[in-house]
Design a protein around this motif. Structure first.
Motif, PDB file in Angstrom:
ATOM      1  N   GLU A   1       0.837  -1.199   0.000  1.00 46.09           N
ATOM      2  CA  GLU A   1       0.000   0.000   0.000  1.00 46.09           C
ATOM      3  C   GLU A   1       0.874   1.252   0.000  1.00 46.09           C
ATOM      4  OE1 GLU A   1      -4.016  -0.707   2.351  1.00 46.09           O
ATOM      5  OE2 GLU A   1      -2.316  -1.292   3.566  1.00 46.09           O
ATOM      6  N   PRO A   2       0.525   2.264  -0.811  1.00 42.86           N
ATOM      7  CA  PRO A   2       1.317   3.488  -0.853  1.00 42.86           C
ATOM      8  C   PRO A   2       0.994   4.482   0.259  1.00 42.86           C
ATOM      9  CG  PRO A   2      -0.445   3.592  -2.469  1.00 42.86           C
ATOM     10  CD  PRO A   2      -0.513   2.227  -1.855  1.00 42.86           C
ATOM     11  N   ALA A   3      -0.174   4.332   0.899  1.00 46.91           N
ATOM     12  CA  ALA A   3      -0.607   5.312   1.906  1.00 46.91           C
ATOM     13  C   ALA A   3      -1.170   4.606   3.136  1.00 46.91           C
ATOM     14  CB  ALA A   3      -1.650   6.255   1.312  1.00 46.91           C
ATOM     15  N   MET A   4      -1.212   5.353   4.233  1.00 43.41           N
ATOM     16  CA  MET A   4      -1.705   4.815   5.501  1.00 43.41           C
ATOM     17  C   MET A   4      -3.231   4.763   5.511  1.00 43.41           C
ATOM     18  SD  MET A   4       1.144   4.462   7.496  1.00 43.41           S
ATOM     19  CE  MET A   4       1.132   4.999   9.213  1.00 43.41           C
ATOM     20  N   ARG A   5      -3.772   3.779   6.239  1.00 43.43           N
ATOM     21  CA  ARG A   5      -5.204   3.687   6.514  1.00 43.43           C
ATOM     22  C   ARG A   5      -5.455   3.932   7.998  1.00 43.43           C
ATOM     23  NH1 ARG A   5      -6.283  -1.276   6.546  1.00 43.43           N
ATOM     24  NH2 ARG A   5      -4.259  -2.136   5.921  1.00 43.43           N
ATOM     25  N   ASN A   6      -6.675   4.304   8.337  1.00 41.85           N
ATOM     26  CA  ASN A   6      -7.021   4.606   9.722  1.00 41.85           C
ATOM     27  C   ASN A   6      -7.911   3.529  10.323  1.00 41.85           C
ATOM     28  OD1 ASN A   6      -5.700   7.145   9.704  1.00 41.85           O
ATOM     29  ND2 ASN A   6      -7.473   8.084   8.720  1.00 41.85           N
TER      30      ASN A   6
ATOM     31  N   PRO B   1     -11.091   1.815  -0.398  1.00 37.46           N
ATOM     32  CA  PRO B   1     -11.424   3.023   0.369  1.00 37.46           C
ATOM     33  C   PRO B   1     -12.688   2.901   1.213  1.00 37.46           C
ATOM     34  CG  PRO B   1     -12.059   3.291  -1.925  1.00 37.46           C
ATOM     35  CD  PRO B   1     -11.342   1.972  -1.837  1.00 37.46           C
ATOM     36  N   THR B   2     -13.369   1.750   1.143  1.00 36.28           N
ATOM     37  CA  THR B   2     -14.621   1.584   1.869  1.00 36.28           C
ATOM     38  C   THR B   2     -14.409   1.671   3.381  1.00 36.28           C
ATOM     39  OG1 THR B   2     -15.464   0.136   0.117  1.00 36.28           O
ATOM     40  CG2 THR B   2     -16.594   0.061   2.245  1.00 36.28           C
ATOM     41  N   GLU B   3     -15.220   2.501   4.050  1.00 37.83           N
ATOM     42  CA  GLU B   3     -15.181   2.590   5.510  1.00 37.83           C
ATOM     43  C   GLU B   3     -16.218   1.642   6.083  1.00 37.83           C
ATOM     44  OE1 GLU B   3     -14.463   6.332   8.064  1.00 37.83           O
ATOM     45  OE2 GLU B   3     -16.636   6.015   8.184  1.00 37.83           O
ATOM     46  N   VAL B   4     -15.792   0.780   6.977  1.00 38.46           N
ATOM     47  CA  VAL B   4     -16.695  -0.213   7.557  1.00 38.46           C
ATOM     48  C   VAL B   4     -16.736  -0.037   9.072  1.00 38.46           C
ATOM     49  CG1 VAL B   4     -16.259  -1.850   5.702  1.00 38.46           C
ATOM     50  CG2 VAL B   4     -14.852  -1.938   7.775  1.00 38.46           C
TER      51      VAL B   4
END
Length: 449
Positions: free
Chosen positions: A352-357, A393-396
């Protein structure tokens, strides 16, 4: 492959042997008291990091053998509405049918050694767990509360406020890990399971605590950031940097305040952080080698107990990089206890190129009674996780509500009954967790000595 019955018989036999051994030694002599040790029974409730309040005198080298045993009866049901996805003719989104029955019994073995005055060694082993049905060493460490070998009054005075831990063991990130169930050790947890996003990093490292008697708590730690130590040079390229991966050290720290204000009221609050900039496989959210006590919930028909050992939990897969912060308040007034968690985490996989929260909230409200013994309790827990999926990108959201009642039949024997309800929201229709939920009852017997 061993059947569930064979696994149960093995784990029960191991615990039975440990119990008989313990009873035999107890008949000959009382179990030795080890300095600065959290008890493995009821008297270990609501004890967090080691303190300097121990008054146990040193009378020579001692070896203490203890154990933990947990047996669950499960009556859970699950469902989902995920669309059928066929792989080699099998729908991988079809849930495993569940029925009522006993889960695999889990057992731990704990060895604590008083080496010298203020020097303690710990070795913890899993005799039988869901993920490792064979005997497996969890880890071990040495804890240093005195450095008398230097014969220095200055060092002796300094060590009155400091503790040093070093080894391959459970890193002290947050306060929740002091209350979680660990394989056969369910004594400290008023519920059967842990958080949805379960934090337990077992790594090689060291921690230094500063805890003067005024209630201040401060700790800094350094670790290798890996569950399995590595000496092989990395070969994978980090998508974010375009360079070969590196195995950077992980840092963690804690700052807080803990005060028994009077005989009825205790107040504690801590803030913790953990950071690993680069790893082969960081274990913070996937370090539990025992497995969930909710067997097979939300698993497909190809699942096995050991391979799919973390049913009902969520692993954010922050294996390459992770940075997280947690706040934990704890308040106890007479028999009423509140323990809370607010956690903000971000991380990524190497692809992954970017961080997830990922943001997790939890609140436990427990009432223990009667006031003199607190042998019984009723409790509720609310736990919620909001996160984004890997490479999506889905927020669950995952929400869990739990109600629990329990009884300490003795300081070593615990019975608990809980009702759990968990929902999965906004998952993609091709994900087995789409429209998912499970609920039902769990009954557990736990022994610790």
């Amino acid at each position: 492959m061993k059947t569930s019955r064979q696994k149960f018989i093995k784990s029960f036999r191991l615990v039975f042997i440990a119990l008989i051994t313990n009873i035999t030694f107890s008949a000959l002599a009382q179990l030795p008291t080890i300095q600065y040790l959290r008890p493995y029974d009821k008297t270990g409730l609501n004890i967090f990091e080691p303190t300097k309040h121990d008054t146990t005198p040193f009378t020579g080298m001692k070896v203490r053998i203890g154990g933990d045993f947990a047996l669950d009866y499960q009556a859970l049901r699950d469902q989902n509405n995920a669309v059928a996805v066929f792989v080699k003719g099998v729908n991988i989104n079809q849930l495993m049918p569940l029925t009522n029955g006993f889960d695999l019994a889990m057992a731990n073995l704990n060895i604590d050694v008083q080496l010298e005055d203020g020097l303690r060694l710990n070795l913890a082993m899993y005799l039988s767990t869901r993920h490792h049905t064979d005997t497996w060493v969890k880890g071990g460490y040495i804890q240093i509360d005195k450095l008398l070998m230097f014969k220095s009054p200055v060092i002796d005075e300094i060590m009155k406020n400091f503790t040093i831990k070093s080894g391959d063991y459970e890193m002290d990130y947050g306060d929740q890990h002091f209350r979680r169930t660990d394989g056969g050790n369910g004594i400290y947890n008023p519920f059967v399971e842990n958080y949805i996003m379960d934090e337990i990093g077992i790594e090689i490292g060291s921690e230094i605590y500063y805890h003067p008697k005024n209630g201040i708590i401060a700790m800094v730690g350094l670790s290798d950031g890996e569950l399995d130590p590595l000496v092989i040079a990395p070969t994978k390229v980090d998508t974010a940097t375009g360079m070969l991966n590196t195995y950077a050290p992980a840092f963690h720290a804690k700052l807080g305040y803990d005060k028994q204000v009077n005989s009825d009221f205790r107040f504690r609050i801590t803030g913790s952080f953990y950071e690993d900039k680069s790893a082969a496989a960081n274990p913070l959210y996937f370090g539990d080698r025992t497995g969930s006590h909710y067997f097979y919930v939300m698993e497909n028909t190809a699942a096995t107990s050991d391979v799919n050992a973390w049913s009902g939990r969520y692993n954010p897969q922050f294996s390459e990089e992770v940075s997280t912060f947690m706040i934990n308040p704890f308040i106890k007034y007479k028999g009423l206890e509140f323990f809370g968690t607010y956690e903000m985490a971000e991380g990524r996989m190497i692809t992954e190129p970017a961080m997830r929260n990922a943001t997790q909230y939890a609140a436990d409200l427990i009432y223990r009674f009667p006031q003199k013994t607190e042998d019984f309790w009723v409790g509720v827990r609310y736990n919620s996780l909001i996160t984004t999926l890997p490479l999506n990108p889905t927020e669950v959201t995952i929400n869990r509500e739990v109600g629990s009642i329990g009884w300490f039949a003795s300081k070593n024997i615990l019975l608990k009954l809980e009702y759990v309800n968990q929902q999965y929201l906004n998952f993609p229709s091709t994900d087995i967790r789409s429209g998912g939920k499970f609920n039902g009852f769990m009954f557990e017997t736990a022994i610790g000595f």
